[in-house]
Structures are given as structure tokens and as C-alpha cells.
Design an enzyme around this catalytic site. Structure first.
Site, short mmCIF file in Angstrom:
data_model
loop_
_atom_site.label_atom_id
_atom_site.label_comp_id
_atom_site.label_asym_id
_atom_site.label_seq_id
_atom_site.Cartn_x
_atom_site.Cartn_y
_atom_site.Cartn_z
N ASP A 179 16.39 24.92 23.22
CA ASP A 179 17.08 24.03 24.15
C ASP A 179 18.56 23.91 23.74
O ASP A 179 18.98 24.45 22.72
CB ASP A 179 16.39 22.67 24.15
CG ASP A 179 16.37 22.02 25.53
OD1 ASP A 179 17.26 22.31 26.33
OD2 ASP A 179 15.45 21.22 25.79
N ASP A 250 14.62 20.71 35.06
CA ASP A 250 13.23 20.66 34.61
C ASP A 250 12.31 20.36 35.78
O ASP A 250 12.67 19.65 36.72
CB ASP A 250 13.04 19.54 33.59
CG ASP A 250 13.65 19.83 32.23
OD1 ASP A 250 14.28 20.89 32.07
OD2 ASP A 250 13.51 18.99 31.34
#
Length: 435
Positions: A179, A250
Site C-alpha cells: 500500500d 477500494d
């Protein structure tokens, strides 16, 4: 257990409600405890990255805990879901990578600067977890962040890239999701330069271990709203540094409403379907997890996501409680003909060939000269959808064989490819070949 409060990308797009996604919020400096990184000497210029090894010949498949469990994760949850992959037969169908997402580690590194598994959540450690997964015939995936901290504010890899990569290799990790929640931008650098630098260092560190670790890059998600030119540029170098990349927002979380989950599926489909020109075989656009399971979505909606992800050659990574998978969800995830489209060896993402209000048609070439043709009704009422053989890119023929990959029925047609009375939020996926 709620994820710690971290800003995440969010914006309305095409009339859809967008769910939370990792932010591009940056911390001002690297941690005081950061150690020198041998892959990037202090004050030096980052060496030009070479292409990362092609470790994902077809889109990765498997399970990740994040959307369903978030930080409420532990050793038994991971192993229970891994056993369910094997027990349900999904592992044999290709769902073979089990990835532990954020919050798996202790808040502080160990005495040698090493990452440490949370002793309460993973009392036997991560090497043990990897061994258990490998004994089941599965691959072991793990999460980290290329910045100062993960999205959940656990230790990031900045300043420790080679140390962490070597540790992952020692643990026999097969897949890393990296990430980019907290990437500092050094003075005189742009945000893009900062991200390219740290992801390049992570990529080189993984390669230096000598272990084949599939690398999932999250950089593009932090540039989704920076303008298409810059966003696409970031996708371009992400495809050199890793094997797949998160393109944008997301997918929704288990705690979200069914309506919000559907909106997030439609949103992620919308942005990812326009990125086909940036994908190439072995390098995959990733629109995030499959929500098939105890999600509140209808059978048509979870089937629609599966069909759309398959025609887009997207990774098929489930995020649900597999130990309580309904028969309907199991049929969706286990549909071998749809999996075969996703995993087709040509590795070409389907392109949008027709779009109008509430309707999108995609077409994808397959290895045996067939085409996968998806007709998606994103509207709220049933309607008949159609396209033509020419629009779908099919070769000239007097008639065509249409195999409905959900129902298993085969029919024949002339130049018009028609799906009658398609329910709202549904996708009809045909495998089409000339007769």
C-alpha cells in the site's frame, strides 16, 4: 473492529456513491528509527528500474481478509478461510493465494528493526502461518506499506525495504500487497516522483531476495483524481515495477449497506473498464475484491461482479467469510467457464465496444478465436440488451454459437447478439464463436 481513522480516497463519479479508499494523505517525514536502505544510498539518484519478473501469467486468484474482516483478523480466521478454500473445491479451481491484509503486525519493530507479528493475533508467527498454508497447497500473501506507516498506522517499510523483503522471503511469502498510505514527499520532489522512488525500491528489494514474490502495487490508487495523464503515467511505471496494480477506490466493506456495496462495484467497474489500453498479458489492472458471500447483495449482483471482473481479466480475489459461503455464492465463485474466461492464456482485457445510458457491452478475444461478450444492465429495471457481431469484433460468419456462461445454455444467432429481459444490475456473459 473498525479500521483506524485514516483518510481514504472518495468522490462521486458517474452518479455513483463512492466508498472509502486509501488516501493520498502524506506524513511529513520518515520515522526516526529508519535505517539506511542499501537499494537506495542516501543522497543518490534512484537507478532506473528494470521490469519486474513476470510472476503472474494469468490474473491472481485467492482470498484476502480486508473487505470482510478489516483489522479483526487472527491466525484462526485466516486458517479457517484457507481450509474453506480447500474444502469447497475453490482452491482447485484457482483460488490459491491467501493474503493477510493490514493490522497483522505489532505496533513497534523488534530490537533489530525487524517486523514482528502481533503475538495475540498470530501467536505462532507468520512463518508458521505460511507453512500451514503451503501444506494445504496454497500460497502465502502478506500486506505492507511503502511509506512511514501502513493505513492502520503499523510500521511501514520505508527505510527497511531490503530488511523487510528478506524477512518475507524467509517466511516463504509468495505475494506482497504494498500500500501507499503514508508516503512523504521530499523537498524538491513531486508526489509522483516520491511514489515512483519508494515503489521502485520495494520492487528491487523483492527481486534481490531471489524468491518469486508476486508484487501488487497500490500506487495508481493514489493518483486516480490527479488527471488521466498523470494517473495513466503512474499505471505505466507500476506495470514495470510489479505484476498487478490497484487502480483506484477500494471496494466497499462488509459493514456497508447493500446499496453502497453495489455502488462501489459499479464505480470500480466503470473506472477499470476504461483502462484496457494500459493492461498487457501478465500485467493486470486490479479493481479490487469480489464481494460474493454474506454481503446483502442479490444473486444477480454478485454474479454480475464476477462476470464483469472475468471479462476485464481482473484478479479474482474473494473477501468474505468463506467458511459460511452460501450455495449461491459458491456457484458464482466456482463457475469454471467464467473462471476460464478470466484466466484465458491470451491475457487480454475486454474493451468497451458499446455504451449507452444504463448499458455497457464489452468484448474480449479468447485463445481459441472465440470472444467473451458481456452485456451489462446497470439500470434499475429489466431490459433487453443487444449488440452486433461486427461491434463485438467477431469474424464474418452466417451464424454464431452463443454459450451463456451462467445458465450453461447454448443457442445460435445471426448478426445480432441479444439478451432478453436482463434483470437490473445483471450481466449476461456469452462465449461466442462462429459456427
Amino acid at each position: 473492529m473498525s479500521h483506524p481513522s485514516v483518510p481514504r480516497i472518495g468522490r462521486a463519479f458517474a452518479g455513483l456513491t463512492v466508498v472509502a479508499a486509501c488516501s493520498a494523505g502524506l506524513l511529513p517525514a520518515t520515522p526516526a528509527a529508519a535505517t539506511p536502505d542499501p537499494t537506495h544510498p542516501s543522497g543518490g539518484t534512484p537507478r532506473t528500474a528494470t521490469s519486474y519478473p513476470n510472476l503472474a501469467r494469468t490474473p491472481p486468484m485467492g482470498w484476502n481478509n480486508w473487505s470482510y474482516y478489516m483489522c479483526d483478523i487472527n491466525e484462526e480466521v485466516v486458517l479457517d478461510n484457507a481450509r474453506a478454500l480447500v474444502r469447497t473445491g475453490l482452491a482447485k479451481k484457482g483460488y490459491d493465494t491467501v493474503t493477510v491484509d493490514d493490522c497483522w503486525m505489532a505496533k513497534q519493530r523488534g530490537p533489530e528493526g525487524e517486523l514482528v507479528a502481533d503475538p495475540e493475533k498470530f501467536p505462532h508467527g507468520m512463518a508458521y502461518l505460511g507453512r500451514q498454508l503451503h501444506r494445504m497447497g496454497l500460497k502465502f500473501g502478506i500486506y505492507e506499506d511503502v511509506g512511514t506507516a501502513t493505513c492502520g498506522k503499523y510500521p511501514g517499510s520505508l527505510g527497511h525495504f531490503q530488511q523487510d523483503a528478506d524477512l518475507f522471503a524467509h517466511w516463504k511469502v509468495d505475494y506482497l500487497k504494498a500500500d501507499g498510505c503514508n508516503v512523504p514527499v521530499p523537498p524538491g520532489s513531486t508526489k509522483e516522483q516520491a511514489y515512483r522512488d519508494v515503489y521502485g525500491r520495494q520492487s528491487r528489494a523483492l527481486e534481490a531476495t531471489g524468491r518469486r514474490i508476486t508484487f501488487s502495487v497500490s500506487a495508481p490508487a493514489y493518483f486516480q483524481y490527479s488527471g488521466d495523464r498523470l494517473w495513466h503515467q503512474v499505471i505505466g511505471w507500476s506495470a514495470e515495477l510489479g505484476n498487478l496494480w490497484r487502480g483506484g477506490a477500494d471496494i466497499a466493506l462488509e459493514k456497508d449497506t447493500a446499496a453502497k456495496k453495489w455502488s462501489s462495484i459499479a464505480f470500480n467497474f466503470a473506472y477499470n473498464s476504461d483502462l484496457a489500453g494500459l493492461q498487457r498479458p501478465g500485467r493486470w489492472n486490479d479493481p479490487d475484491f469480489l464481494l460474493a458471500g454474506d454481503s446483502g447483495l442479490t444473486q444477480d449482483e454478485i454474479q454480475s461482479q464476477m462476470s464483469l471482473w472475468a471479462v476485464m481479466a481482473a484478479p479474482l480475489i474473494s473477501s468474505t467469510d468463506l467458511s459460511a459461503l452460501s450455495p449461491g455464492a459458491r456457484r458464482v465463485l466456482g463457475n469454471e467457464e467464467i473462471i476460464a474466461v478470466d484466466q484465458d492464456p491470451l491475457g487480454v482485457q475486454g474493451r468497451v465496444v458499446q455504451r449507452e445510458e444504463g448499458v455497457t457491452v464489452l468484448s474480449r478475444p479468447l485463445r481459441n478465436s472465440d470472444r467473451a461478450v458481456a452485456l451489462f444492465n446497470s439500470g434499475d429495471t429489466a431490459r433487453t440488451l443487444s449488440t452486433t457481431a461486427s461491434t463485438a469484433g467477431l469474424p464474418d460468419a452466417d451464424s454464431y454459437r452463443l454459450r451463456d456462461l451462467v445458465t450453461g445454455r447454448t443457442t445460435h444467432s445471426g448478426q445480432d447478439i441479444v439478451a432478453e429481459e436482463v434483470p437490473p444490475h445483471s450481466t449476461v456473459l456469452y462465449r461466442v464463436g462462429a459456427r
